[in-house]
Design a protein around this motif. Structure first.
Motif, mmCIF file in Angstrom:
data_model
loop_
_atom_site.group_PDB
_atom_site.id
_atom_site.type_symbol
_atom_site.label_atom_id
_atom_site.label_comp_id
_atom_site.label_asym_id
_atom_site.label_seq_id
_atom_site.Cartn_x
_atom_site.Cartn_y
_atom_site.Cartn_z
ATOM 1 N N ALA A 92 0.587 -1.017 -0.003
ATOM 2 C CA ALA A 92 -0.058 0.018 0.378
ATOM 3 C C ALA A 92 0.681 1.573 0.101
ATOM 4 O O ALA A 92 1.497 1.379 0.428
ATOM 5 N N ALA A 93 0.332 2.298 -0.778
ATOM 6 C CA ALA A 93 0.933 3.124 -0.431
ATOM 7 C C ALA A 93 1.309 4.335 0.566
ATOM 8 O O ALA A 93 -0.249 4.142 1.222
ATOM 9 N N TYR A 94 1.832 5.267 1.050
ATOM 10 C CA TYR A 94 0.838 6.127 2.331
ATOM 11 C C TYR A 94 0.525 7.188 1.041
ATOM 12 O O TYR A 94 1.000 8.074 0.502
ATOM 13 N N GLU A 95 -0.896 7.294 1.845
ATOM 14 C CA GLU A 95 -1.377 8.322 1.530
ATOM 15 C C GLU A 95 -2.890 8.232 2.044
ATOM 16 O O GLU A 95 -2.965 7.531 2.762
ATOM 17 N N SER A 96 -4.140 9.724 2.121
ATOM 18 C CA SER A 96 -4.407 9.434 2.643
ATOM 19 C C SER A 96 -6.784 10.210 1.704
ATOM 20 O O SER A 96 -5.834 10.356 0.622
ATOM 21 N N PHE A 97 -7.123 9.149 2.140
ATOM 22 C CA PHE A 97 -8.350 9.564 1.665
ATOM 23 C C PHE A 97 -9.734 9.880 2.503
ATOM 24 O O PHE A 97 -9.562 9.958 3.595
ATOM 25 N N LYS A 98 -10.201 11.042 1.539
ATOM 26 C CA LYS A 98 -11.817 11.874 2.110
ATOM 27 C C LYS A 98 -12.554 10.640 1.571
ATOM 28 O O LYS A 98 -13.084 10.492 0.419
ATOM 29 N N ILE A 99 -14.016 10.078 2.919
ATOM 30 C CA ILE A 99 -14.684 9.506 2.106
ATOM 31 C C ILE A 99 -16.308 10.313 2.448
ATOM 32 O O ILE A 99 -16.285 10.535 3.863
ATOM 33 N N ASP A 100 -17.071 10.775 1.764
ATOM 34 C CA ASP A 100 -18.160 11.463 1.824
ATOM 35 C C ASP A 100 -19.163 10.537 2.103
ATOM 36 O O ASP A 100 -19.547 9.629 1.287
ATOM 37 N N VAL A 101 -19.774 10.135 2.783
ATOM 38 C CA VAL A 101 -21.245 9.271 3.233
ATOM 39 C C VAL A 101 -22.131 9.554 2.627
ATOM 40 O O VAL A 101 -22.975 10.678 3.582
ATOM 41 N N ILE A 102 -22.329 9.996 1.580
ATOM 42 C CA ILE A 102 -24.291 10.132 0.877
ATOM 43 C C ILE A 102 -25.315 10.616 1.829
ATOM 44 O O ILE A 102 -25.814 10.528 2.076
ATOM 45 N N GLN A 103 -25.397 8.878 1.789
ATOM 46 C CA GLN A 103 -26.537 7.925 2.620
ATOM 47 C C GLN A 103 -26.490 7.069 2.844
ATOM 48 O O GLN A 103 -25.514 6.202 2.327
#
Length: 256
Positions: A92-103
């Motif tokens: 896995a690469a060193y990174e970050s993610f932002k997840i928006d939970v719509i529903q």
């Protein structure tokens, strides 16, 4: 009459104690060798324990220079573990993610209309399908409560049912999927669909159609308006308009 002493049988003169002390002296070399043997056994056990620990240490050291190196492991964390969790592999690469939970994912749930408390569920084959799995039940007919209990016994972890009071003399029955996600929709089949329609759980969608003219002469351009923003576009024309049976083909607005 004086007592009778038999050597080896009576112990009037502490003969047994004397013999035991003499035997202890004779057993001194044997005792010494037994202690030496016990010492050797203890040393042997200690060396075996050292060999086991050295082998374990050698194997642990090898992992520090192999793919199994624990320092190469990567971890993934979430700011909200109740919503999203993640697992990272070694690649896995060193990174970050932002997840928006719509529903949030929810299970399909259907509730009937208010029914009389004495409503009977007709006999038949009731089939409920969730994703690629199905629950089918042959029902001999009976009350809402009995039908709900029988369905729960056969739910197989896919569906569950409840009978809910809706007022004096009124009941409603709900049937819901136990699996969440869009792919786990609850589908009614066989007599289950008929009962769902008659009880008000589901209803056929009314058609929402608009009727268009089918004669080319009925297509008229819209009247011009001031400052419509379309002055630079080509004028609306009937050129290219085709009518085939009940189908009208209208091309994009362009120069013809």
């Amino acid at each position: 009459m004086p007592g009778i002493n038999i050597p080896g049988v009576t112990d009037k003169y502490n003969t047994n104690s004397t013999v035991e002390k003499l035997m202890q002296i004779e057993r001194i070399p044997l005792t010494r060798e037994q202690k030496t043997l016990d010492t050797y056994k203890a040393q042997q056990d200690a060396w075996r324990d050292i060999n086991r620990k050295m082998t374990s240490l050698r194997d642990s050291v090898k992992t520090l220079y192999s793919f199994d190196n624990p320092f190469n492991n990567k971890l993934a964390s979430s700011t909200d573990e109740y919503a999203v969790t993640a697992e990272a592999t070694r690649s896995a690469a060193y990174e970050s993610f932002k997840i928006d939970v719509i529903q949030p994912a929810a299970a399909d749930r259907f509730l009937s209309s208010e029914l009389d408390e004495g409503t009977k569920v007709p006999a038949g084959t009731y089939t409920y399908k969730v994703a690629d799995k199905a629950v089918s039940m042959r029902w001999k007919g009976g009350s809402l409560q009995d039908f709900s209990a029988a369905l729960n016994r056969r739910g197989n972890g896919l569906i569950q049912s409840r009978v809910i009071g809706a007022g004096k003399g009124k009941k409603t029955i709900s049937i819901e999927s136990l699996k969440t996600g869009e792919e786990s929709r609850l589908v009614f089949e066989d007599d289950a669909r008929t009962f769902a329609e008659t009880s008000g759980m589901i209803a056929k969608a009314a058609p929402d159609a608009s009727k268009f003219s089918i004669a080319q002469t009925e297509f008229l351009p819209a009247p011009p308006t001031e400052s419509s923003g379309q002055e630079r576009l080509p004028a609306i024309s009937q050129n290219g308009l085709k009518v085939e049976g009940v189908t009208a083909i209208v091309p994009p607005r362009a120069w013809f």
